[in-house]
Motif scaffolding. Structure first.
Motif, PDB file in Angstrom:
ATOM      1  N   SER A   9       0.849  -1.195   0.000  1.00 29.78           N
ATOM      2  CA  SER A   9       0.000   0.000   0.000  1.00 29.78           C
ATOM      3  C   SER A   9       0.884   1.244   0.000  1.00 29.78           C
ATOM      4  O   SER A   9       1.536   1.537   0.997  1.00 29.78           O
ATOM      5  CB  SER A   9      -0.918   0.013   1.228  1.00 29.78           C
ATOM      6  N   GLY A 149     -11.044  -0.288   6.879  1.00 32.72           N
ATOM      7  CA  GLY A 149     -12.072   0.419   6.129  1.00 32.72           C
ATOM      8  C   GLY A 149     -13.451  -0.165   6.307  1.00 32.72           C
ATOM      9  O   GLY A 149     -14.421   0.305   5.697  1.00 32.72           O
ATOM     10  N   GLU A 174      -8.207   4.031   9.654  1.00 35.28           N
ATOM     11  CA  GLU A 174      -8.203   3.222   8.433  1.00 35.28           C
ATOM     12  C   GLU A 174      -9.473   3.419   7.608  1.00 35.28           C
ATOM     13  O   GLU A 174      -9.637   2.752   6.577  1.00 35.28           O
ATOM     14  CB  GLU A 174      -8.061   1.742   8.807  1.00 35.28           C
ATOM     15  N   LYS A 205      -1.886   5.003   4.269  1.00 31.22           N
ATOM     16  CA  LYS A 205      -3.330   5.210   4.316  1.00 31.22           C
ATOM     17  C   LYS A 205      -3.862   5.637   2.949  1.00 31.22           C
ATOM     18  O   LYS A 205      -3.107   5.978   2.040  1.00 31.22           O
ATOM     19  CB  LYS A 205      -3.675   6.257   5.384  1.00 31.22           C
ATOM     20  N   ILE A 206      -5.191   5.661   2.825  1.00 37.42           N
ATOM     21  CA  ILE A 206      -5.799   5.946   1.527  1.00 37.42           C
ATOM     22  C   ILE A 206      -5.506   7.378   1.072  1.00 37.42           C
ATOM     23  O   ILE A 206      -5.359   7.641  -0.126  1.00 37.42           O
ATOM     24  CB  ILE A 206      -7.316   5.652   1.543  1.00 37.42           C
ATOM     25  N   LYS A 273     -10.007   1.585  -5.635  1.00 34.50           N
ATOM     26  CA  LYS A 273      -9.855   0.506  -4.666  1.00 34.50           C
ATOM     27  C   LYS A 273     -11.081  -0.405  -4.657  1.00 34.50           C
ATOM     28  O   LYS A 273     -10.959  -1.622  -4.481  1.00 34.50           O
ATOM     29  CB  LYS A 273      -9.584   1.091  -3.271  1.00 34.50           C
ATOM     30  N   ASN A 302     -14.359   2.479   2.310  1.00 36.34           N
ATOM     31  CA  ASN A 302     -13.289   3.090   1.519  1.00 36.34           C
ATOM     32  C   ASN A 302     -12.353   2.028   0.930  1.00 36.34           C
ATOM     33  O   ASN A 302     -11.415   2.366   0.215  1.00 36.34           O
ATOM     34  CB  ASN A 302     -12.493   4.102   2.352  1.00 36.34           C
ATOM     35  N   TRP A 304      -9.969   0.215   2.124  1.00 34.99           N
ATOM     36  CA  TRP A 304      -8.553   0.517   2.338  1.00 34.99           C
ATOM     37  C   TRP A 304      -7.662  -0.715   2.161  1.00 34.99           C
ATOM     38  O   TRP A 304      -6.752  -0.723   1.344  1.00 34.99           O
ATOM     39  CB  TRP A 304      -8.333   1.128   3.723  1.00 34.99           C
TER      40      TRP A 304
END
Length: 391
Positions: A9, A149, A174, A205-206, A273, A302, A304
């Protein structure tokens, strides 16, 4: 030609990051003062529909301050998950309070049924204070982590909190961008339902600011207190008068400049994502012995991190898969070691830890960057589909 490395990531910095950072440098606003800090706080609060936001150096410092503004002291206890990154729990010890560890459910978030059972069976409500029968200490708060997420069962958790008079701190480090699409909290974002919420902008993180975090709440007095504490608790800025112990926890203008540009791209990151998650799930769930864990129904996640569950039918176990994919230049990782089993916390109270132990032995996270191509996703899938042939 050798295969490129696929990281687990990493951030995508393709928006206006350079433009905003260059402006911050040119105007010489690079430290904790500067317009980007205020703008980032305002825009993030607007995005998650909270009444305000206070920027901090990282998610950990945000949790530390959240415990402080919720009134947790060294005489108190805080209920925490055992399945999480240790940074969600360490701030309890910063304050001198004691954690009580709770199991997870199939979302990997805290098990709300066990939380209720613990409060009913192991505690007494005396004069509006939840007292742990075992220790006779006041349980003042619970830290809920929205893992990878996903979203914890906030309807039930808030009912429990109201019934037993405990503060809810949402560790949403997250889960920025995750929100309910149905139920009592429809339209509510992770981090905006409890007493206070915390986000993280760490590099994995995103969205990222390199480091950094944000505290959000719908309690304006709590936000005022948080900002006071994160800026050294100055009661008089001109004459440097301080009315209590404060902390140097503010975000810098350079970091906020990056964060603002990242926030502008958050929805597109989530779309990428989500698409990659669906591709993984469609293909991997057809491989015997493997499955991608679901996100909860009734939420817009999200997306993640993606959790791959490895059962005994697969020819490789968890650790063998990690080594095998590493040989294919694919970075993956196991989920965290249970915090209740870590050296600093071995002697702490833990309540019926069962599912977390199972998931620990069977779950790994696979590449999920917001710039991950479909070709890279397919390569990971192909490696997982025929491990014997690829070894």
């Amino acid at each position: 030609m050798s295969r490129k490395f696929i990281p687990l990531s990493v951030p995508t910095l393709k928006g206006r990051e350079l433009e905003y950072v260059t402006h911050a440098v040119e105007t010489e606003w690079v430290s904790t003062g500067g317009p980007y800090v205020n703008e980032f706080e305002e825009k993030l609060a607007e995005y998650v529909k909270s009444k305000g936001a206070v920027s901090v150096q990282n998610g950990t410092s945000g949790l530390h301050i959240s415990l402080k503004v919720c009134g947790v002291t060294r005489d108190d206890e805080v209920i925490v998950p055992t399945l999480t990154f240790i940074a969600a729990v360490n701030p309890v010890k910063y304050i001198g309070a004691e954690p009580i560890f709770m199991d997870c459910d199939d979302s990997l978030c805290m098990d709300a049924d066990k939380l209720l059972e613990f409060c009913k069976m192991e505690c007494s409500l005396i004069d509006g204070r939840l007292i742990n029968k075992k220790t006779q200490r006041h349980i003042k708060a619970v830290i809920i982590v929205h893992v990878f997420g996903n979203m914890a069962n906030m309807e039930q958790i808030m009912e429990i909190a109201d019934k037993f008079n405990i503060k809810v701190i949402e560790d949403s480090t997250e889960a920025i961008g995750t929100y309910y699409t149905e139920g009592k909290y429809k339209g509510k974002y992770a981090g905006t339902i409890g007493t206070v919420g915390v986000y993280s902008f760490n590099g994995n993180k995103i969205i990222t600011t390199g480091g950094g975090g944000m505290i959000v709440s719908n309690d304006k007095e709590l936000l005022r207190k948080a900002k006071h504490l994160t800026t050294q608790a100055k009661s008089d800025e001109l004459y440097y008068i301080h009315d209590e112990i404060g902390y140097n926890y503010r975000l810098t203008n350079l970091q906020a400049a990056i964060g603002l540009a990242q926030l502008e791209q958050l929805e597109s990151f989530i779309q990428t994502k989500r698409d990659n998650y669906k591709l993984y799930k469609e293909k991997i769930n057809n491989i015997q012995g493997l499955s991608i864990l679901n996100f909860e129904k009734g939420i817009r996640s999200n997306y993640w991190f993606y959790s791959l569950y490895v059962n005994d039918e697969y020819p490789l176990d968890r650790d063998e898969i990690i080594k095998y994919l590493a040989s294919k230049k694919i970075q993956i990782r196991p989920i965290w070691g249970l915090i209740s089993e870590q050296s600093p916390y071995v002697g702490c109270q833990a309540y019926k830890i069962e599912k977390a132990s199972n998931y620990l032995g069977h779950v790994i996270n696979i590449p999920c960057s917001s710039n991950l191509s479909k070709e890279d996703v397919q390569y990971v899938i192909d490696c997982l589909r025929s491990p014997e042939k690829n070894q």
